[in-house]
Write a protein that holds these residues in place. Structure first.
Motif, mmCIF file in Angstrom:
data_model
loop_
_atom_site.group_PDB
_atom_site.id
_atom_site.type_symbol
_atom_site.label_atom_id
_atom_site.label_comp_id
_atom_site.label_asym_id
_atom_site.label_seq_id
_atom_site.Cartn_x
_atom_site.Cartn_y
_atom_site.Cartn_z
ATOM 1 N N THR A 83 0.824 -1.208 0.000
ATOM 2 C CA THR A 83 0.000 0.000 0.000
ATOM 3 C C THR A 83 0.861 1.262 0.000
ATOM 4 O O THR A 83 0.513 2.260 -0.640
ATOM 5 C CB THR A 83 -0.956 0.016 1.201
ATOM 6 O OG1 THR A 83 -0.209 -0.180 2.410
ATOM 7 C CG2 THR A 83 -2.000 -1.089 1.074
ATOM 8 N N ARG A 86 2.055 1.600 -3.526
ATOM 9 C CA ARG A 86 0.899 2.050 -4.332
ATOM 10 C C ARG A 86 0.751 3.561 -4.275
ATOM 11 O O ARG A 86 0.623 4.234 -5.310
ATOM 12 C CB ARG A 86 -0.365 1.384 -3.795
ATOM 13 C CG ARG A 86 -1.667 1.879 -4.384
ATOM 14 C CD ARG A 86 -2.821 1.566 -3.439
ATOM 15 N NE ARG A 86 -2.763 2.398 -2.238
ATOM 16 C CZ ARG A 86 -3.506 2.212 -1.150
ATOM 17 N NH1 ARG A 86 -4.330 1.178 -1.090
ATOM 18 N NH2 ARG A 86 -3.401 3.026 -0.111
ATOM 19 N N ASP A 87 0.773 4.114 -3.064
ATOM 20 C CA ASP A 87 0.579 5.550 -2.895
ATOM 21 C C ASP A 87 1.714 6.349 -3.537
ATOM 22 O O ASP A 87 1.484 7.379 -4.184
ATOM 23 C CB ASP A 87 0.465 5.893 -1.413
ATOM 24 C CG ASP A 87 -0.775 5.279 -0.770
ATOM 25 O OD1 ASP A 87 -1.695 4.889 -1.514
ATOM 26 O OD2 ASP A 87 -0.807 5.185 0.472
ATOM 27 N N GLN A 91 1.436 8.908 -6.795
ATOM 28 C CA GLN A 91 1.876 10.290 -6.645
ATOM 29 C C GLN A 91 2.915 10.655 -7.699
ATOM 30 O O GLN A 91 2.879 11.752 -8.263
ATOM 31 C CB GLN A 91 2.434 10.502 -5.239
ATOM 32 C CG GLN A 91 2.796 11.953 -4.922
ATOM 33 C CD GLN A 91 3.222 12.133 -3.479
ATOM 34 O OE1 GLN A 91 3.740 11.210 -2.855
ATOM 35 N NE2 GLN A 91 3.034 13.323 -2.949
#
Length: 311
Positions: A83, A86-87, A91
């Motif tokens: 996760t 992923r972020d 971005q």
């Protein structure tokens, strides 16, 4: 470390030609989605297959912000390494990342757990259908491949879903000569799988060739595990050892990444994509068969879950 295999130049050229053909097909499908649908989105978990999809999207539409939003259905029990990656990746791309949580469906009462420690993986279907209704998505692009599992092998590249979000194997539309039927009635949508024809080896060869960055847990690392029903179960607060089980620390990696409660690593010292290609060539069990606890039970079969709206 694993022994490295020197690839003959002519085999390397053949491999690249094969990857080029798969890449071209994937790019064509992504452009078809952009042309045929009004509100598509990419199912993005931060896993290897969805990261391959993002690379194909970059090549299809140029670098920069993808033309589709990224949608993640978060069980709340995902690996933090994934996760977090992923972020960061969303971005970096400047992409719109939409995250919807199974926990919110539990609070709304649309998901009810039989017991607190139950795996939430199968319940993602409910949250996904709620997100589709919320944003009125008419196509969801996913990284599923036909070689992963028998039910997925039955699925078309453009896979029709009815107004209840359900998949009916007998109602799949023919895809002759790469002509895709994208007609939709109100409330229906498509799941689209641009890498349907790829194999696990194709994915890792492409990751190696394109130098695609992945979450660290795809490569060898030391982790506490217990042996259970032929699998290595990671020791976490969500998956503690059971009475009589012995905790050992092993060199492992994850072949596929999903909910912590149902995803297991495999023994490995592979530290690069090239190392993993060599390991995969020698593997005798599919990545889901070797790593997923939830696929071991007949009452949670993939085909039934897909008919109920699963990815």
């Amino acid at each position: 470390m694993n022994a490295r295999i020197d690839t003959p130049p002519e085999l390397h050229q053949l491999s690249n030609a094969h990857l080029d053909a798969l890449e071209e097909e994937g790019i064509f499908i992504l452009r078809e989605v952009a042309a045929a649908f009004e509100r598509p989105a990419v199912l993005f978990s931060g896993g290897k297959d969805s990261l391959v999809l993002l690379k194909l999207a970059e090549k299809a539409f140029g670098t920069g912000r993808p033309p589709y939003p990224l949608l993640m259905i978060d069980t709340g029990h995902n690996f933090p390494e994934v996760t977090g990656f992923r972020d960061r990746r969303a971005q970096e791309l400047g992409a719109e990342l939409i995250v919807r949580n199974v926990e919110d469906s539990i609070r709304r009462g649309t998901v009810r757990l039989a017991r607190p420690d139950e795996s939430r993986n199968v319940h993602q279907s409910v949250t996904l259908l709620e997100a589709i209704e919320e944003f009125r998505f008419d196509a969801l692009v996913g990284g599923a491949r036909r070689d992963e599992e028998k039910a997925r092998a039955k699925e078309r590249i453009f896979s029709h879903r009815d107004s209840f979000g359900q998949w009916q194997p007998k109602d799949q539309r023919p895809e002759l000569w790469t002509l895709f039927n994208t007609r939709l009635a109100p409330g229906e949508h498509f799941r689209v799988f641009p890498i349907s024809n790829w194999t696990e080896i194709d994915v890792w060869q492409y990751i190696d060739r394109e130098a695609i960055a992945l979450p660290s847990i795809y490569y060898t690392h030391r982790r506490e595990v217990v042996e259970r029903r032929g699998l290595l179960v990671p020791v976490t607060p969500l998956t503690p050892p059971r009475e009589g089980e012995t905790v050992v620390t092993r060199d492992v990696r994850f072949r596929t990444v999903g909910d912590i409660t149902c995803t297991c690593p495999v023994p490995s010292t592979a530290a690069s994509a090239a190392d993993i290609v060599v390991e995969t060539l020698a593997a005798e069990v599919s990545e889901r068969g070797a790593t997923r606890m939830d696929d071991k039970t007949s009452d949670a079969s993939m085909e039934k879950r897909k008919k109920d709206g699963y990815f």
